[in-house]
Write an enzyme that holds these catalytic residues in place. Structure first.
Site, PDB file in Angstrom:
ATOM      1  N   GLU A 442      41.532  38.059  47.093  1.00  0.00           N
ATOM      2  CA  GLU A 442      42.112  38.796  45.613  1.00  0.00           C
ATOM      3  C   GLU A 442      42.840  37.802  45.404  1.00  0.00           C
ATOM      4  O   GLU A 442      44.079  37.876  45.040  1.00  0.00           O
ATOM      5  CB  GLU A 442      42.560  40.001  46.213  1.00  0.00           C
ATOM      6  N   GLU A 451      44.555  32.028  38.383  1.00  0.00           N
ATOM      7  CA  GLU A 451      45.608  31.726  39.476  1.00  0.00           C
ATOM      8  C   GLU A 451      45.219  31.071  40.777  1.00  0.00           C
ATOM      9  O   GLU A 451      45.429  31.227  41.838  1.00  0.00           O
ATOM     10  CB  GLU A 451      45.859  33.086  40.140  1.00  0.00           C
TER      11      GLU A 451
END
Length: 642
Positions: A442, A451
Site C-alpha cells: 500500500e 510516494e
C-alpha cells in the site's frame, strides 16, 4: 440569530442572513427593526447620505464639512457595528466616468467611506457594480485601498445575469459575461485575498456549468432579490428548484445570503401581534424561507464531519521513504476499513486463482507484504486466507523500527508466530530466502506514483516468482483543471516561488472543476522489462463546455485509480472513486500565474515525471491558450527523496 441548526454541523458552521436597507439617520432604529424585530443577523446599509457630493461641499466654500454619515460611532457599541452592520458604499460612484467631476467625486467618496468603515471596525463593505465597459480606474483605486486594510473585507457586487438595461452591456465582448467583469477587476487588484464577490441573484439564472464556476471563486454573499421568489399554493414566497440548489451550494461554500428589494408577497399584518404596537418587518417571510432551505439541507455524514477541518487546507505530501510515519498517522490510515476490505477481496481472488480447490489443503502460498506498517495488510491477507480456506505463509517487511515493535506485539497477541515472519528492513535492500507467489503493498499516494510506489516495487519484485501476482497490479494518475481562488491565495500568501512549485494534498471543497479529468501516467506491476524507466511525459488538452463561459485556471487537481487485482479496484478519481474511503485526499498542482480559458480555446498542459539518483519530482507547464513558466525545474522546489 443564525439560520438555525443543521444536523452534524458545529455552531461555528451556522450561516447568516442579512437584509439590504436604504440610508437612515437613525441606525439604532434600523437595527431594532431589522434585527431585533425582523430576525435578520445584520443590515447591509449605506454609511453616507446618498445625496452627498464632495464637489458640492467644496463649492460652498466651507473648509470643514462633517461627512453626512448614518450616525455617530457612539450610537452603537463597537461589537454592534462589527457584528450587525455591513457597509454599503454609495451606489452612484463611477470612477471610470468620462465626467471628470463625477470621477473625482467618486474617488474621494470611496476613500472617505472606506476610512469611516475602518474607523467603525466593520467586517466588510459592499462595493457597487462597475458601471462602464472599463473598470481600470475603479480597480486601481480599490487596489490602493486594499494595501492599507488589515481586517476589513471588500465585497464587489456583481450580477449573476446582467439585465437588459445594465450599463455594462455595451458591445464589449468581454463584458457579455458578468464573470468577466469580476475576473478583470480581481486581476487588476492582484488577486488580493481581502477582495471577494457578492452575487446579485435575480429571477433568471445562467446555465448550470456557468453557475458552477462561481463555486471556485471567493463568493462571500448571495444578494437574493425578492423578485427571484415565486409564490406557492398558500401565497407564500418560495424559490424554483434551480434557485434552491444554487442557494444550498452557496451555504455549503460558507457564503451568506442577503435579502434585497421590496416585499412582493403581502401576507404580513402591519403590526406584530406578539408585541402590541410594533411594526413587523415585511421581509421576514423571505428570511423564514431562507432559514427553511438551510435547515432542510442534508446532515453531514460522519466522514464529512471529520473532514470539515481539512477542507481547502494545504498539506505537504508524505515522504514515506525519507521519513518514518508516526503512530497517529498509522492510526488514521488504519481506520479506513473500506480500503482494507478491497485489499482483502483482491487477495481472496488471487489465492483462488493461485491454488485450485482440490489442492487447497496441500499448497502453501507465500505472500509478502512490503511496507507492512503496523499490520493492517497482514491482517487482511490472513482473513482472505481464512475466507478462501487457503494455506498462507506471510513475510511482513517494514523499514520503520517503531512500527516493527507494534508488528511483533500484534503477531504475538494474535498467535500468528507460525504463519508470519517479520523482516525489519528496507524492501529495496532485503534478500528474501524464497520467492513469493503474491506481493502486496500500500505505497500509493494521492497521485498514484507520488510516494514512489514504482521505485519501491521495482526493487521488491525480485522477490516475486515469474508468474507471481502484484497487488496492486497497476495504477494511473489523473488531472483536471480547477478554479480554486482560496487555494491560490493561500499559496500566494507565502510570497515565494517555491510554494507555487509544490504539490499539496488537500480536501478540495471551494473549487470549480472545469473539465473532466484525464489520465496522465500509468504503472504496471510486475514489470520484468530489461530496462525499467519510470520517467514519464504527457501532453493533455482540456476543453470547457460551450455553455460554461470563460474561467480562470488556478491549477490542477490530481487523483489516482488503481487495479488491485482483476476487477477489484481502489481510487479517488471522481467518476470511479471508491465510496466512503478517506485515506487519500486529492493533490493540487498550482500555477504561478492563473490562466484564463475560453470555451472555444483548448487548455494545453504538459506534465513530466522526472527521476534522479536521489529523488523523483514533477514538472508542469501550460502552453495554450497562453504559455506559463515551467514549474519546478530540476525539482528545485518540490521532490520526493529516494
Amino acid at each position: 440569530m443564525p439560520l438555525g441548526e443543521r444536523g452534524g454541523w458545529e455552531r461555528t458552521e451556522s450561516r447568516y442572513c442579512g437584509v439590504e436597507t436604504d440610508f437612515s439617520n437613525d441606525v439604532t432604529h434600523l437595527l431594532n427593526f431589522n434585527i431585533s424585530t425582523g430576525g435578520f443577523d445584520y443590515v447591509l446599509a449605506p454609511l453616507v447620505d446618498p445625496s452627498y457630493r464632495p464637489s458640492l461641499v467644496e463649492g460652498n466654500g466651507v473648509d470643514t464639512q462633517v461627512l453626512p454619515v448614518c450616525g455617530s460611532d457612539l450610537v452603537l457599541s463597537p461589537s454592534q457595528w462589527s457584528s450587525h452592520v455591513v457597509g454599503k458604499i454609495s451606489s452612484w460612484i463611477d470612477l471610470d466616468s468620462e465626467d471628470e467631476v463625477l470621477r473625482m467625486d467618486s474617488e474621494t467618496t470611496l476613500k472617505q467611506e472606506i476610512a469611516w468603515a475602518t474607523h467603525l471596525s466593520l467586517q466588510a463593505c459592499l462595493l457597487p457594480t462597475p458601471k462602464g465597459k472599463s473598470c481600470a480606474n475603479y480597480a486601481r483605486c480599490v487596489n490602493q485601498i486594499l494595501q492599507g486594510l488589515t481586517t476589513l473585507q471588500l465585497w464587489l457586487r456583481v450580477p449573476l445575469v446582467k439585465s437588459e438595461g445594465d450599463s455594462m452591456d455595451d458591445t464589449s465582448e468581454g463584458l457579455n459575461d458578468s464573470w468577466e467583469l469580476w475576473n478583470s477587476f480581481r486581476l487588476l487588484c492582484e488577486h488580493d485575498s481581502k477582495l471577494s464577490v457578492a452575487l446579485d441573484v435575480l429571477s433568471t439564472l445562467p446555465s448550470e456549468t456557468s453557475l458552477g464556476r462561481w463555486m471556485g471563486e471567493s463568493v462571500r454573499a448571495a444578494i437574493l432579490s425578492t423578485d427571484a421568489f415565486l409564490t406557492n399554493a398558500r401565497g407564500y414566497p418560495c424559490l424554483s428548484k434551480r434557485h434552491q440548489k444554487l442557494i444550498a451550494g452557496f451555504f455549503d461554500h460558507a457564503a451568506q445570503v442577503v435579502i434585497c428589494g421590496k416585499p412582493v408577497h403581502n401576507l404580513q399584518k402591519p403590526l406584530d401581534s406578539s408585541s402590541e404596537g410594533t411594526e413587523k418587518n415585511p421581509l421576514r417571510i423571505y428570511l423564514d424561507y431562507v432559514a427553511y432551505l438551510f435547515q432542510k439541507m442534508e446532515s453531514l455524514s460522519e466522514q464529512e464531519r471529520i473532514e470539515l477541518g481539512y477542507r481547502d487546507f494545504l498539506q505537504a505530501p508524505l515522504q514515506p521513504l525519507m521519513d518514518n510515519l508516526e503512530a497517529q498517522t498509522y492510526e488514521t490510515f488504519e481506520r479506513d476499513s473500506v480500503k482494507y476490505i478491497q485489499y482483502q477481496r483482491a487477495v481472496e481472488k488471487a489465492l483462488v486463482d493461485r491454488v485450485p480447490d482440490e489442492k487447497a489443503s496441500e499448497l502453501t502460498t507465500v505472500l509478502m507484504v512490503v511496507g507492512a506498517g503496523r499490520g493492517p495488510l497482514v491482517r487482511a491477507s490472513l482473513q482472505a486466507a481464512e475466507e478462501t480456506d487457503r494455506k498462507l505463509k506471510v513475510y511482513a517487511v517494514e523499514k520503520n523500527p517503531n512500527a516493527v515493535v507494534t508488528l511483533h506485539n500484534l503477531v504475538k497477541m494474535e498467535g500468528w508466530e507460525d504463519v508470519v515472519t517479520i523482516i525489519s528492513c528496507d524492501m529495496r535492500f532485503w534478500n528474501a530466502p524464497e520467492q513469493a507467489d503474491i506481493l502486496v503493498s500500500e505505497l500509493l499516494g494521492s497521485f498514484g506514483d507520488n510516494e514512489l510506489s514504482p521505485e519501491c516495487l521495482d526493487g521488491a519484485q525480485r522477490f516475486l516468482k515469474p508468474d507471481g501476482i502484484s497487488i496492486p497490479s497497476s495504477y494511473t494518475s489523473f488531472i483536471q483543471p480547477i478554479t480554486a481562488s482560496k487555494l491560490y491565495n493561500d499559496v500566494k500568501a507565502h510570497k515565494d516561488l517555491a510554494h507555487f512549485e509544490t504539490a499539496y494534498v488537500v480536501k478540495l471543497h471551494s473549487v470549480a472543476k472545469l473539465a473532466p479529468s484525464q489520465s496522465v501516467f500509468t504503472f504496471t506491476h510486475p514489470n520484468f522489462s530489461t530496462k525499467v524507466n519510470n520517467q514519464r511525459y504527457k501532453k493533455l488538452q482540456f476543453s470547457l463546455p460551450s455553455d460554461a463561459g470563460s474561467a480562470l485556471v488556478h491549477g490542477f487537481a490530481g487523483y489516482f485509480d488503481s487495479v488491485l487485482y482483476k476487477d477489484v479496484h481502489l481510487g479517488i478519481e471522481p467518476t470511479t472513486a471508491t465510496p466512503n474511503m478517506f485515506s487519500w485526499f486529492p493533490i493540487f498542482f498550482p500555477l504561478r500565474k492563473p490562466v484564463e480559458v475560453h470555451p472555444d480555446t483548448p487548455l494545453e498542459v504538459h506534465f513530466w515525471r522526472c527521476c534522479g539518483s536521489s529523488k523523483v519530482w514533477y514538472e508542469w507547464s501550460v502552453s495554450s491558450p497562453t504559455p506559463s513558466p515551467m514549474h519546478n525545474t530540476n525539482g528545485r522546489s518540490y521532490w520526493v527523496g529516494l
